[in-house]
Design an enzyme around this catalytic site. Structure first.
Site, mmCIF file in Angstrom:
data_model
loop_
_atom_site.group_PDB
_atom_site.id
_atom_site.type_symbol
_atom_site.label_atom_id
_atom_site.label_comp_id
_atom_site.label_asym_id
_atom_site.label_seq_id
_atom_site.Cartn_x
_atom_site.Cartn_y
_atom_site.Cartn_z
ATOM 1 N N GLY A 113 -4.722 19.558 0.255
ATOM 2 C CA GLY A 113 -5.050 18.482 -0.673
ATOM 3 C C GLY A 113 -3.859 17.596 -0.902
ATOM 4 O O GLY A 113 -2.723 17.964 -0.605
ATOM 5 N N GLU A 114 -4.136 16.402 -1.433
ATOM 6 C CA GLU A 114 -3.055 15.474 -1.656
ATOM 7 C C GLU A 114 -3.267 14.727 -2.954
ATOM 8 O O GLU A 114 -4.378 14.296 -3.261
ATOM 9 C CB GLU A 114 -2.969 14.484 -0.487
ATOM 10 C CG GLU A 114 -1.800 13.540 -0.625
ATOM 11 C CD GLU A 114 -1.477 12.827 0.679
ATOM 12 O OE1 GLU A 114 -2.150 13.108 1.698
ATOM 13 O OE2 GLU A 114 -0.570 11.989 0.661
ATOM 14 N N GLY A 115 -2.211 14.586 -3.733
ATOM 15 C CA GLY A 115 -2.295 13.819 -4.967
ATOM 16 C C GLY A 115 -1.141 12.840 -5.060
ATOM 17 O O GLY A 115 -0.438 12.612 -4.078
ATOM 18 N N THR A 116 -0.976 12.251 -6.215
ATOM 19 C CA THR A 116 0.082 11.261 -6.397
ATOM 20 C C THR A 116 1.455 11.907 -6.276
ATOM 21 O O THR A 116 2.375 11.352 -5.705
ATOM 22 C CB THR A 116 -0.012 10.633 -7.802
ATOM 23 O OG1 THR A 116 -1.339 10.195 -7.983
ATOM 24 C CG2 THR A 116 0.924 9.443 -7.923
ATOM 25 N N ASP A 166 -0.885 22.609 -21.991
ATOM 26 C CA ASP A 166 -2.015 22.001 -21.290
ATOM 27 C C ASP A 166 -2.969 23.086 -20.804
ATOM 28 O O ASP A 166 -3.442 23.045 -19.665
ATOM 29 C CB ASP A 166 -1.534 21.128 -20.130
ATOM 30 C CG ASP A 166 -2.599 20.105 -19.717
ATOM 31 O OD1 ASP A 166 -3.548 19.881 -20.512
ATOM 32 O OD2 ASP A 166 -2.506 19.540 -18.613
ATOM 33 N N LYS A 190 3.623 23.512 -2.042
ATOM 34 C CA LYS A 190 3.411 22.225 -2.702
ATOM 35 C C LYS A 190 4.625 21.351 -2.412
ATOM 36 O O LYS A 190 5.730 21.615 -2.880
ATOM 37 C CB LYS A 190 3.264 22.471 -4.202
ATOM 38 C CG LYS A 190 3.033 21.239 -5.042
ATOM 39 C CD LYS A 190 2.647 21.691 -6.447
ATOM 40 C CE LYS A 190 2.716 20.573 -7.452
ATOM 41 N NZ LYS A 190 2.347 21.033 -8.793
ATOM 42 N N VAL A 214 -0.375 19.476 -0.835
ATOM 43 C CA VAL A 214 -0.367 20.939 -0.828
ATOM 44 C C VAL A 214 -0.855 21.463 0.518
ATOM 45 O O VAL A 214 -1.830 20.971 1.070
ATOM 46 C CB VAL A 214 -1.235 21.513 -1.966
ATOM 47 C CG1 VAL A 214 -1.296 23.027 -1.890
ATOM 48 C CG2 VAL A 214 -0.662 21.081 -3.298
ATOM 49 N N ALA A 221 2.170 15.130 -5.041
ATOM 50 C CA ALA A 221 2.458 16.171 -4.064
ATOM 51 C C ALA A 221 1.344 16.333 -3.048
ATOM 52 O O ALA A 221 0.213 15.922 -3.266
ATOM 53 C CB ALA A 221 2.657 17.503 -4.778
#
Lengths: 411, 419
Positions: A75-78, A194, A98, A82, A80
């Protein structure tokens, strides 16, 4: 349902140039095990270690780096990307790696979320807290966090997936693991800030793991001022909506109460549309607190504007709770209400929660191996998807802009 | 499950990665020193060859009259690369720092950092964390390789972020508070530092427990403390506490206790930071050792409320505390009567430190002085070739600027800072 618990109230990553609404990557899988990160061999003869251009720190880093092999991208986010990974020596031993993105870290160096995650996870090792196995840099100076591989998705997937049937014993087992994990954090003077059902991941052996320590902080210093703009809205306790800036483990315990309630009702427990409306949602269930049941409340920063002129309201009676949460019985309801006590001083601490009679009342907590779960392949997909999750509503966009402009926001 | 503070401490990275026996500490430093010295000699030699080449080129391509220009040591060319010994480099054997000299230099860096923290009016936590980051950093890196002034700025910013979170402010804000410092100077060495720190960012400071000790002592003096292990009554404890303080009245005791608190805190924020105390002792040992220096009688009394003085552990603990106290009091910042100006002791350097600082100028690794250039993605190239690949640098800069522009298109340009 169409409702999302709103993003964690964290500002945009500094210098993030990506699409505005790209989701922050989620920590996936996670103990800085000192056994796997040996000191440069003190015993070896003091000749030049590594290559001629490498210092001792680089040599140490290479030792760590060479233990792992990168696999498929999950997966990919802003922040990082993974990857699935495994130990070089033992390919069957999986990890998640990550890789922190560097461009998002440009303006102010390594971003705060990554620093916090590394700082706290390196200190906290517990069966119910995600394990940070190692950290290394690659030659382009990307920081890589090696986390334990947690292939069974998030706790939220369980209650949302109506194909999965579960009962009171299962909720009890899950709730207990959460309370133990949070107890460990608080014993170490760390606040998570959180806790929510999609920050709780599920290991191959069905253990729950608290994850995403990007907003964590220490609360060892009682004089330190802390932000009240923290914890995802659905799970945020009333004192933070009232602007309290000195708090302890009690804020996390409210979130724990929300998560257990969520499991019990198989739905969001305190859903709301906006931050402003949320205190209304809370008082609908718990009544409007007064000086007599919460001494000092009228001195809190936002009490005047938020509560002073609210008409008195009684909390929901026990019958209301029995109607909503038959799954956890009276003992479970008593625990949840203890955790969701408005006055943070009277709220159950993690230790008190672990001493509650719910755990010893019938039914016994489900054995770990018998806990219901998502199927293997489907769940691994969920791990990847959880990373890619994107907050795409207009509301979220506006919140992000607001955050960007809120220069004074503390965490 | 029962947990005690020792169990919790043994989980910490400070215990696992940053606690040493004196001999391990010495060996690690010797290893770092030997490695760095090899590098320095190699790189200075390469640098000289490079300079000689450039000098020849200059001579060859110079106009006719240029042939007469004296250009013996090449100091006039390649001005971007720091030259060991500057124009005075005679090209002889490079005299590297010894481990002892490195220690003096690192101590000097840390003292300067402490003054910087004082000048910037940073919280004691931030300064202490920054200094411990520097001390940890220089276990695995030599001051010949990395310049203390540069490393300290970044160590401070890292400590600010970790201790204050989003209230730390931006890197450019921090840079603007420092002389001749850009944001790049602050951010560039960060990866080098976090790597040497082994990505461990928690520092357990002994002064964090001081307040707790004093709250307990206050209770004892007021006769409110009732958990002595040996069954002493609150009144008995009160009497003994007053006796240890050599006073008769609670009011006098409070004043004296306040002085002891302040003195202990001074030792913990100065001597404890500037010696190897953190590497050799646990936070509670350092705390009690500092307290022992500030008031031996009261500290012995306090310890006896926790462990009977007859217990064998007590003797062992006291001897450890004494050795830690000896280390702390050996530092020149230590004074029995704290001065008004707390950092007055740091105004001058001992001759040996001055000598080591001077020697350092002649043995800096030429390949690691420009940390901004190193960070700009050219690390290996610089190290291997001793030259910068300008094309690559320009391309990266362009990419960065484009990305910033795109960002600005959405968010609007960054606000101009005043002043």
């Amino acid at each position: 349902m169409g409702m999302s618990p709103a993003l964690s109230p964290r500002p945009n990553p500094p210098g993030s140039h990506g699409p505005v609404n790209a989701a922050k990557a989620k920590p996936l899988v996670h103990l800085l095990n000192h056994k796997t990160v040996p000191s440069p061999s003190l015993t070896s003869a003091a000749t030049t270690p590594g290559g001629p251009d490498e210092g001792l720190a680089e040599e140490m880093n290479d030792v760590v780096k060479n233990q792992f092999v990168f696999g498929a991208r999950l997966g990919e986010g802003t922040y990082a990307t993974v990857y699935r990974g495994h130990y070089r020596e033992e390919p069957s031993k999986l990890v998640a790696i990550k890789k922190m993105k560097k461009n998002t870290e440009w303006q102010d160096g390594i971003n705060l979320d990554s620093l916090r995650e590394m700082k706290y996870l390196a200190e906290l090792h517990h069966p119910y807290v995600i394990n940070l196995i190692a950290v290394f840099t690659t030659k382009d100076e990307n920081i890589n966090l090696v986390l334990e591989h947690l292939p069974r998705g998030e706790l939220q997937d369980i209650w949302k997936d109506k194909d999965i049937a579960y009962g009171g014993a299962d909720v009890k087992a899950w709730s207990n693991m959460i309370c133990q994990g949070v107890w460990w954090l608080h014993e170490n003077f760390v606040l998570h800030r959180d806790i929510k059902s999609n920050n709780i991941l599920i290991a191959a052996d069905n253990s729950l793991k608290l994850a995403d320590f990007g907003l964590a902080r220490s609360f060892a210093n009682p004089e330190a001022e802390m932000t009240y703009n923290v914890i995802t809205r659905f799970y945020r306790p009333p004192e933070l909506f009232l602007g309290s800036s000195h708090y302890g483990g009690c804020v996390d315990m409210w979130s724990v109460g929300c998560v257990i309630a969520e499991l019990a009702v198989r739905d969001w427990f305190l859903p709301s549309e906006t931050d402003l409306a949320h205190l209304g949602v809370i008082t609908e269930v718990f009544g409007v607190p007064t000086e007599s049941d919460w001494p000092g409340i009228s001195k809190l920063r936002f009490w005047k504007e938020q509560l002073e002129n609210t008409p008195a309201k009684r909390p929901q009676p026990l019958s209301w709770w029995r109607g909503r949460m038959p799954l956890i019985g009276d003992a479970g309801i008593d625990l949840v209400r203890g955790l969701l006590t408005m006055n943070p001083v009277k709220r159950l601490t993690a230790k008190q929660a672990l001493e509650h009679h719910y755990w010893t009342a019938a039914p016994k907590p489900q054995k770990k191996e018998n806990l219901p779960r998502k199927g293997g392949k489907e769940a691994e997909k969920a791990m990847g998807e959880s990373l890619k999750r994107v907050g795409e509503t207009e509301d979220d966009k506006m919140t992000k802009i607001a955050r960007k402009l809120d220069f004074g926001a503390m965490r | 499950m029962r947990l005690n503070e020792d169990d919790l401490y043994r989980q910490s990275t400070q215990y696992k990665h940053w606690s040493f026996t004196p001999s391990d500490l010495t060996r690690l430093r010797q290893k770092t020193n030997a490695h760095a010295a090899t590098q320095v000699k190699l790189h200075i030699a390469q640098d000289r060859v490079e300079r000689a080449k450039l000098a020849t080129l200059d001579v060859a391509s110079a106009p006719e009259s240029g042939a007469d220009t004296p250009n013996g040591n090449g100091a006039g060319t390649g001005a971007n690369t720091p030259v060991p010994g500057g124009a005075g480099d005679k090209g002889g054997e490079v005299d590297c720092l010894t481990t002892e000299e490195e220690n003096m230099v690192v101590d000097k860096f840390c003292e300067t950092a402490m003054k910087l923290g004082d000048f910037l009016k940073l919280q004691p936590d931030v300064t202490a964390t920054a200094i411990q980051f520097m001390r940890r950093f220089y276990l695995y890196n030599s001051p010949m390789t990395y310049d203390g002034t540069k490393i300290s700025k970044t160590a401070f910013f890292l400590a600010l972020k970790l201790e204050l979170g989003t209230r730390a402010g931006s890197a450019s804000d921090f840079a603007s508070r420092l002389p001749k410092t850009s944001r790049d100077d602050i951010v560039a060495p960060e990866y080098t530092i976090v790597q040497a720190l082994r990505f461990n960012f928690e520092v357990r400071h002994p002064f964090r427990g001081l307040k707790g000790v004093h709250l307990e002592l206050e209770d004892m003096i007021r006769g409110n403390y009732a958990v002595a292990h040996d069954g002493r009554t609150p009144a008995e404890l009160r009497g003994e506490a007053l006796q240890a303080l050599e006073v008769a009245e609670e009011e006098e005791a409070a004043t004296k206790l306040g002085n002891i608190y302040a003195h202990t805190k001074d030792i913990l924020t100065m001597a404890a930071q500037l010696t190897d105390a953190y590497f050799l002792y646990t936070p509670s040992q350092i705390l009690l050792a500092a307290h022992l220096l500030a008031s031996p009688a009261l500290t012995t009394f306090y310890l006896a409320t926790k462990i009977p003085s007859s217990s064998p552990a007590s003797t062992k603990i006291l001897s450890t505390l004494q050795s830690c106290a000896d280390l702390l009091s050996s530092h020149r910042s230590y004074s029995k009567n704290p001065a008004q100006h707390k950092l007055a002791w740091a105004d001058g350097d001992p001759p040996a430190t001055k000598k080591a600082m001077k020697k350092l100028r002649g043995c800096k690794d030429p390949t690691t002085q420009d940390l901004v250039a190193l960070n700009a993605g050219k690390k290996r190239d610089v190290v291997r070739d001793g030259t910068l690949e300008e094309g690559k640098a320009k391309r990266r800069k362009l990419n960065r600027e484009t990305a910033e522009k795109e960002n600005d298109a959405f968010w609007g340009p960054e606000l101009k800072k005043e002043g």
